[in-house]
Design a protein around this motif. Structure first.
Motif, PDB file in Angstrom:
ATOM      1  N   HIS A 252       0.901  -1.305  -0.119  1.00 37.79           N
ATOM      2  CA  HIS A 252      -0.399  -0.100   0.055  1.00 37.79           C
ATOM      3  C   HIS A 252       0.909   1.213   0.124  1.00 37.79           C
ATOM      4  CE1 HIS A 252      -3.923  -1.535  -0.145  1.00 37.79           C
ATOM      5  NE2 HIS A 252      -3.700  -2.478   0.703  1.00 37.79           N
TER       6      HIS A 252
ATOM      7  N   CYS B 240       2.285   1.762  -2.515  1.00 32.43           N
ATOM      8  CA  CYS B 240       2.503   2.322  -3.852  1.00 32.43           C
ATOM      9  C   CYS B 240       1.881   3.826  -4.052  1.00 32.43           C
ATOM     10  CB  CYS B 240       1.605   1.240  -4.543  1.00 32.43           C
ATOM     11  SG  CYS B 240       1.496   1.604  -6.253  1.00 32.43           S
TER      12      CYS B 240
ATOM     13  N   ASN C 269       1.120   4.663  -7.201  1.00 38.14           N
ATOM     14  CA  ASN C 269       0.636   4.652  -8.773  1.00 38.14           C
ATOM     15  C   ASN C 269       1.328   5.620  -9.501  1.00 38.14           C
ATOM     16  OD1 ASN C 269      -1.767   2.910  -8.177  1.00 38.14           O
ATOM     17  ND2 ASN C 269      -2.746   4.406  -6.972  1.00 38.14           N
TER      18      ASN C 269
ATOM     19  N   GLN D 293      -3.552  -2.455 -13.143  1.00 38.30           N
ATOM     20  CA  GLN D 293      -4.140  -1.569 -12.199  1.00 38.30           C
ATOM     21  C   GLN D 293      -5.195  -2.412 -11.148  1.00 38.30           C
ATOM     22  OE1 GLN D 293      -3.252   1.744 -11.141  1.00 38.30           O
ATOM     23  NE2 GLN D 293      -4.675   1.418  -9.661  1.00 38.30           N
TER      24      GLN D 293
ATOM     25  N   VAL E 177      -7.968  -1.983  -7.630  1.00 40.96           N
ATOM     26  CA  VAL E 177      -8.979  -1.234  -7.242  1.00 40.96           C
ATOM     27  C   VAL E 177      -8.313   0.348  -6.577  1.00 40.96           C
ATOM     28  CG1 VAL E 177     -10.797  -0.582  -5.677  1.00 40.96           C
ATOM     29  CG2 VAL E 177     -10.523  -2.809  -6.758  1.00 40.96           C
ATOM     30  N   GLU E 178      -7.199   0.087  -5.834  1.00 44.72           N
ATOM     31  CA  GLU E 178      -6.689   1.118  -5.097  1.00 44.72           C
ATOM     32  C   GLU E 178      -5.186   1.470  -5.749  1.00 44.72           C
ATOM     33  OE1 GLU E 178      -6.866   1.070  -0.962  1.00 44.72           O
ATOM     34  OE2 GLU E 178      -8.893   0.413  -1.098  1.00 44.72           O
ATOM     35  N   ILE E 179      -4.494   0.444  -5.836  1.00 42.92           N
ATOM     36  CA  ILE E 179      -3.163   0.377  -6.248  1.00 42.92           C
ATOM     37  C   ILE E 179      -2.650  -0.604  -7.464  1.00 42.92           C
ATOM     38  CG2 ILE E 179      -2.102   1.239  -4.393  1.00 42.92           C
ATOM     39  CD1 ILE E 179      -1.379  -1.422  -3.354  1.00 42.92           C
ATOM     40  N   TYR E 180      -1.589  -0.629  -7.948  1.00 43.77           N
ATOM     41  CA  TYR E 180      -0.984  -1.833  -8.746  1.00 43.77           C
ATOM     42  C   TYR E 180      -0.995  -3.065  -7.963  1.00 43.77           C
ATOM     43  CZ  TYR E 180      -0.492   1.335 -12.813  1.00 43.77           C
ATOM     44  OH  TYR E 180      -0.788   2.201 -13.850  1.00 43.77           O
ATOM     45  N   GLU E 181      -1.391  -4.136  -8.778  1.00 44.49           N
ATOM     46  CA  GLU E 181      -1.361  -5.331  -8.194  1.00 44.49           C
ATOM     47  C   GLU E 181      -0.488  -6.203  -8.994  1.00 44.49           C
ATOM     48  OE1 GLU E 181      -5.132  -6.995  -6.725  1.00 44.49           O
ATOM     49  OE2 GLU E 181      -5.680  -4.739  -6.351  1.00 44.49           O
TER      50      GLU E 181
END
Length: 85
Positions: free
Chosen positions: A7, A9, A11, A26, A28-32
Protein backbone atom coordinates in the motif's frame (compact mmCIF):
# COMPACT_ATOMS: atom_id res chain seq x y z
CA UNK A 1 8.56 -16.22 -4.77
CA UNK A 2 6.26 -13.99 -6.65
CA UNK A 3 6.42 -10.32 -5.81
CA UNK A 4 3.65 -8.14 -4.42
CA UNK A 5 2.95 -4.44 -4.34
CA UNK A 6 2.26 -2.91 -0.94
CA UNK A 7 0.00 0.00 0.00
CA UNK A 8 3.01 2.31 -0.12
CA UNK A 9 2.45 2.28 -3.90
CA UNK A 10 1.93 5.80 -5.27
CA UNK A 11 0.43 4.65 -8.60
CA UNK A 12 3.28 6.23 -10.54
CA UNK A 13 2.70 3.85 -13.48
CA UNK A 14 6.36 2.90 -14.02
CA UNK A 15 6.19 -0.79 -13.02
CA UNK A 16 3.39 -2.03 -15.23
CA UNK A 17 4.99 -1.39 -18.64
CA UNK A 18 8.33 -2.99 -17.69
CA UNK A 19 6.84 -6.35 -16.62
CA UNK A 20 7.72 -8.88 -19.34
CA UNK A 21 5.00 -11.28 -18.20
CA UNK A 22 2.20 -8.71 -17.99
CA UNK A 23 1.71 -9.71 -14.36
CA UNK A 24 1.19 -6.15 -13.12
CA UNK A 25 -2.21 -4.51 -13.46
CA UNK A 26 -4.14 -1.60 -11.99
CA UNK A 27 -6.14 -2.83 -9.02
CA UNK A 28 -8.96 -1.03 -7.24
CA UNK A 29 -6.63 1.21 -5.21
CA UNK A 30 -3.06 0.41 -6.30
CA UNK A 31 -1.20 -1.67 -8.84
CA UNK A 32 -1.22 -5.40 -8.14
CA UNK A 33 0.80 -8.42 -9.27
CA UNK A 34 -0.75 -11.68 -10.44
CA UNK A 35 1.36 -14.38 -8.72
CA UNK A 36 0.43 -16.86 -11.47
CA UNK A 37 2.27 -14.67 -13.99
CA UNK A 38 5.12 -13.25 -11.87
CA UNK A 39 8.48 -14.95 -12.36
CA UNK A 40 10.52 -12.18 -10.70
CA UNK A 41 11.76 -11.68 -14.28
CA UNK A 42 13.57 -15.04 -14.16
CA UNK A 43 14.23 -16.02 -17.76
CA UNK A 44 13.96 -12.43 -18.96
CA UNK A 45 16.33 -10.33 -16.82
CA UNK A 46 18.88 -10.70 -14.02
CA UNK A 47 16.63 -8.84 -11.58
CA UNK A 48 12.95 -7.90 -11.30
CA UNK A 49 12.38 -4.90 -13.50
CA UNK A 50 9.48 -3.56 -11.45
CA UNK A 51 11.71 -3.37 -8.38
CA UNK A 52 14.46 -1.68 -10.40
CA UNK A 53 12.17 1.18 -11.50
CA UNK A 54 9.98 1.56 -8.38
CA UNK A 55 10.72 4.96 -6.79
CA UNK A 56 9.23 4.05 -3.40
CA UNK A 57 10.57 0.49 -2.96
CA UNK A 58 7.12 -1.01 -2.37
CA UNK A 59 7.56 -4.36 -4.17
CA UNK A 60 8.77 -7.02 -1.72
CA UNK A 61 8.72 -10.79 -2.08
CA UNK A 62 5.30 -12.28 -1.43
CA UNK A 63 5.58 -14.80 1.43
CA UNK A 64 2.22 -16.27 0.39
CA UNK A 65 3.72 -17.42 -2.92
CA UNK A 66 7.07 -19.05 -2.17
CA UNK A 67 8.84 -20.47 -5.23
CA UNK A 68 12.37 -21.66 -5.91
CA UNK A 69 14.47 -20.37 -8.80
CA UNK A 70 13.76 -23.65 -10.60
CA UNK A 71 10.00 -23.22 -10.13
CA UNK A 72 10.19 -19.65 -11.41
CA UNK A 73 12.14 -20.86 -14.46
CA UNK A 74 9.56 -23.57 -15.12
CA UNK A 75 6.79 -20.95 -14.88
CA UNK A 76 8.73 -18.72 -17.30
CA UNK A 77 9.07 -21.60 -19.76
CA UNK A 78 5.37 -22.43 -19.45
CA UNK A 79 4.36 -18.79 -19.97
CA UNK A 80 6.62 -18.24 -22.95
CA UNK A 81 5.69 -21.51 -24.65
CA UNK A 82 2.02 -20.56 -24.72
CA UNK A 83 1.00 -23.55 -22.60
CA UNK A 84 -1.53 -23.24 -19.81
CA UNK A 85 -0.85 -24.87 -16.47
Amino acid sequence: MALKITHECINCDVCEPVCPNHAIYQGVEIYEIDPQLCTECVGHFDRPQCRAVCPVDCIPLDPDHVETHEQLMAKYQRLTSGLKK
